[in-house]
Design an enzyme around this catalytic site. Sequence first.
Site, PDB file in Angstrom:
ATOM      1  N   ASP A  69      -6.313  -7.082   3.915  1.00  0.00           N
ATOM      2  CA  ASP A  69      -7.447  -6.436   3.246  1.00  0.00           C
ATOM      3  C   ASP A  69      -8.351  -7.496   2.627  1.00  0.00           C
ATOM      4  O   ASP A  69      -9.571  -7.486   2.802  1.00  0.00           O
ATOM      5  CB  ASP A  69      -6.912  -5.488   2.161  1.00  0.00           C
ATOM      6  CG  ASP A  69      -8.031  -4.799   1.407  1.00  0.00           C
ATOM      7  OD1 ASP A  69      -8.974  -4.302   2.066  1.00  0.00           O
ATOM      8  OD2 ASP A  69      -7.973  -4.753   0.168  1.00  0.00           O
ATOM      9  N   ASP A 112     -12.195  -9.211   4.284  1.00  0.00           N
ATOM     10  CA  ASP A 112     -13.495  -9.209   3.592  1.00  0.00           C
ATOM     11  C   ASP A 112     -14.042 -10.629   3.494  1.00  0.00           C
ATOM     12  O   ASP A 112     -15.235 -10.862   3.673  1.00  0.00           O
ATOM     13  CB  ASP A 112     -13.362  -8.646   2.158  1.00  0.00           C
ATOM     14  CG  ASP A 112     -13.658  -7.156   2.094  1.00  0.00           C
ATOM     15  OD1 ASP A 112     -13.413  -6.448   3.094  1.00  0.00           O
ATOM     16  OD2 ASP A 112     -14.135  -6.687   1.039  1.00  0.00           O
ATOM     17  N   TYR A 119       0.825  -1.212   0.000  1.00  0.00           N
ATOM     18  CA  TYR A 119       0.000   0.000   0.000  1.00  0.00           C
ATOM     19  C   TYR A 119       0.861   1.265   0.000  1.00  0.00           C
ATOM     20  O   TYR A 119       0.435   2.307  -0.461  1.00  0.00           O
ATOM     21  CB  TYR A 119      -0.911   0.032   1.232  1.00  0.00           C
ATOM     22  CG  TYR A 119      -2.237  -0.657   1.051  1.00  0.00           C
ATOM     23  CD1 TYR A 119      -2.295  -1.993   0.660  1.00  0.00           C
ATOM     24  CD2 TYR A 119      -3.424   0.019   1.282  1.00  0.00           C
ATOM     25  CE1 TYR A 119      -3.511  -2.633   0.508  1.00  0.00           C
ATOM     26  CE2 TYR A 119      -4.648  -0.613   1.131  1.00  0.00           C
ATOM     27  CZ  TYR A 119      -4.689  -1.935   0.749  1.00  0.00           C
ATOM     28  OH  TYR A 119      -5.901  -2.549   0.607  1.00  0.00           O
ATOM     29  N   ASP A 174      -2.882 -18.463   0.204  1.00  0.00           N
ATOM     30  CA  ASP A 174      -3.889 -19.159  -0.615  1.00  0.00           C
ATOM     31  C   ASP A 174      -4.572 -20.262   0.188  1.00  0.00           C
ATOM     32  O   ASP A 174      -5.795 -20.435   0.138  1.00  0.00           O
ATOM     33  CB  ASP A 174      -3.280 -19.690  -1.925  1.00  0.00           C
ATOM     34  CG  ASP A 174      -1.963 -20.435  -1.729  1.00  0.00           C
ATOM     35  OD1 ASP A 174      -1.405 -20.392  -0.608  1.00  0.00           O
ATOM     36  OD2 ASP A 174      -1.477 -21.060  -2.697  1.00  0.00           O
ATOM     37  N   LYS A 213       3.216 -15.482   2.089  1.00  0.00           N
ATOM     38  CA  LYS A 213       3.422 -16.226   0.838  1.00  0.00           C
ATOM     39  C   LYS A 213       4.916 -16.496   0.750  1.00  0.00           C
ATOM     40  O   LYS A 213       5.602 -16.131  -0.220  1.00  0.00           O
ATOM     41  CB  LYS A 213       2.891 -15.385  -0.350  1.00  0.00           C
ATOM     42  CG  LYS A 213       2.875 -16.106  -1.667  1.00  0.00           C
ATOM     43  CD  LYS A 213       1.828 -17.214  -1.786  1.00  0.00           C
ATOM     44  CE  LYS A 213       1.933 -17.930  -3.111  1.00  0.00           C
ATOM     45  NZ  LYS A 213       1.070 -19.132  -3.188  1.00  0.00           N
TER      46      LYS A 213
HETATM   47  C1  IPM Z   1     -10.416  -1.382   3.916  1.00  0.00           C
HETATM   48  C2  IPM Z   1     -10.678  -0.753   2.572  1.00  0.00           C
HETATM   49  C3  IPM Z   1      -9.550   0.201   2.269  1.00  0.00           C
HETATM   50  C4  IPM Z   1      -8.276  -0.604   2.226  1.00  0.00           C
HETATM   51  C5  IPM Z   1      -9.716   1.019   0.992  1.00  0.00           C
HETATM   52  C6  IPM Z   1     -11.030   1.776   0.968  1.00  0.00           C
HETATM   53  C7  IPM Z   1      -8.560   1.962   0.776  1.00  0.00           C
HETATM   54  O1  IPM Z   1     -10.835  -1.722   1.605  1.00  0.00           O
HETATM   55  O2  IPM Z   1     -10.326  -0.635   4.910  1.00  0.00           O
HETATM   56  O3  IPM Z   1     -10.306  -2.603   3.974  1.00  0.00           O
HETATM   57  O4  IPM Z   1      -7.938  -1.187   1.190  1.00  0.00           O
HETATM   58  O5  IPM Z   1      -7.584  -0.661   3.242  1.00  0.00           O
HETATM   59 MG    MG Z   2     -10.857  -3.703   2.337  1.00  0.00          MG
END
Ligand code: IPM
Ligand code: MG
Length: 363
Positions: free
Chosen positions: A250, A254, A141, A226, A192
Amino acid sequence: MSYKIAVLPGDGIGPEVMREGIQVLQQVARLYHFGIELEEGIVGGASIDAHGKPLTDSVLNLAKQSDAVMLGAMGGPKCDGLDYAIRPERALLGLRRELGLFANLRPVKLFSALASASTLKREVVEGADLLVVRELTGGIYFGQPKGVTTLPDGTERGVNTEVYTTPEIERIAHVAFQAALKRRKKVTSVDKANVLEVTELWRKIVARVHKNEGYAGVALEHMLVDNCAMQLIRNPRQFDVVVTTNMFGDILSDEAAMLTGSIGMLPSASLGGKVGMYEPVHGTAPDIMGQDKANPLATILSVAMMLRHSLEQGAAADRIDQAVEGVLNAGYRTGDIQEPGCKLVGCKQMGQLVRDQIDRAKG
Ligand code: IPM
Ligand code: MG
């Protein structure tokens, strides 16, 4: 005792869910006799409209001078074409970086009332309770070099760089081991290392911290990313604390969020500097904005995390967590977690139900 909270509602459904979160905060402040001073700031797309950039110095200073920051969500389709440097997401990255928030805690706990709202089978997800510890101010990032350049032949070349140094890995490893000591005492470090040298270093340093810094009471395992993506949906109960890089965290957070039925349920805390920042994991959801359909529970649970990690008001935090559980057990659902036989409510009513439950818990 009085606390100053910077409130940054942001874009899309951010303001709607934040309104409910703040009302819960004000309610527990009254019940537990502490003061709250709220100061609102404009960030993200709203700030681009007003000031031409997603994060102004005045908002950054407001954040730095507060005891904690509550953040809604940032971004939206109308910003998609903008230059990267002024996209709303930059505000988020800027806040993380400037506040030194290197540790992102994303607890993924399945409320048993929601076991059938998950896209996975009840017998797979029931009892899942894990904490993703995501490194937040390093890795690909932020690594240099980055950018897109045009080559002599007119084609383009895009670059981002995954970088980690020993101190960056050490400090996030400590956060993970410390968190595990308060939980089920297991850490899964995700990398990884079979391909990427930078995560070979990650693995080595995490193992060294584990061995040399007195964490013998915590079980450490290493897992390739993975495989971890697969194990999360195969058998999520095997995980307690998952520690990983910014990028992998990240993605995996999710994925892990969906175990709970909806990303609308997930709170987060970003820690490491003087001021902690708290935000729902979900985004701006432009498709439902302004329609009173958003799920405010992730924001309300983020308020609880703030009370616990930044304000030392653990009893108030517990009361909020229990109230959320109570409302779900009573069968109330927003659209994202709705299921047959449950009562569908909007964002405002869900917030009100949680506050009613908090009041009731007192008597
Ligand atoms: C998160 C989001 C952010 C990230 C984006 C919006 C920059 O996806 O907080 O997980 O990638 O960190
Ligand atoms: Mg995210």
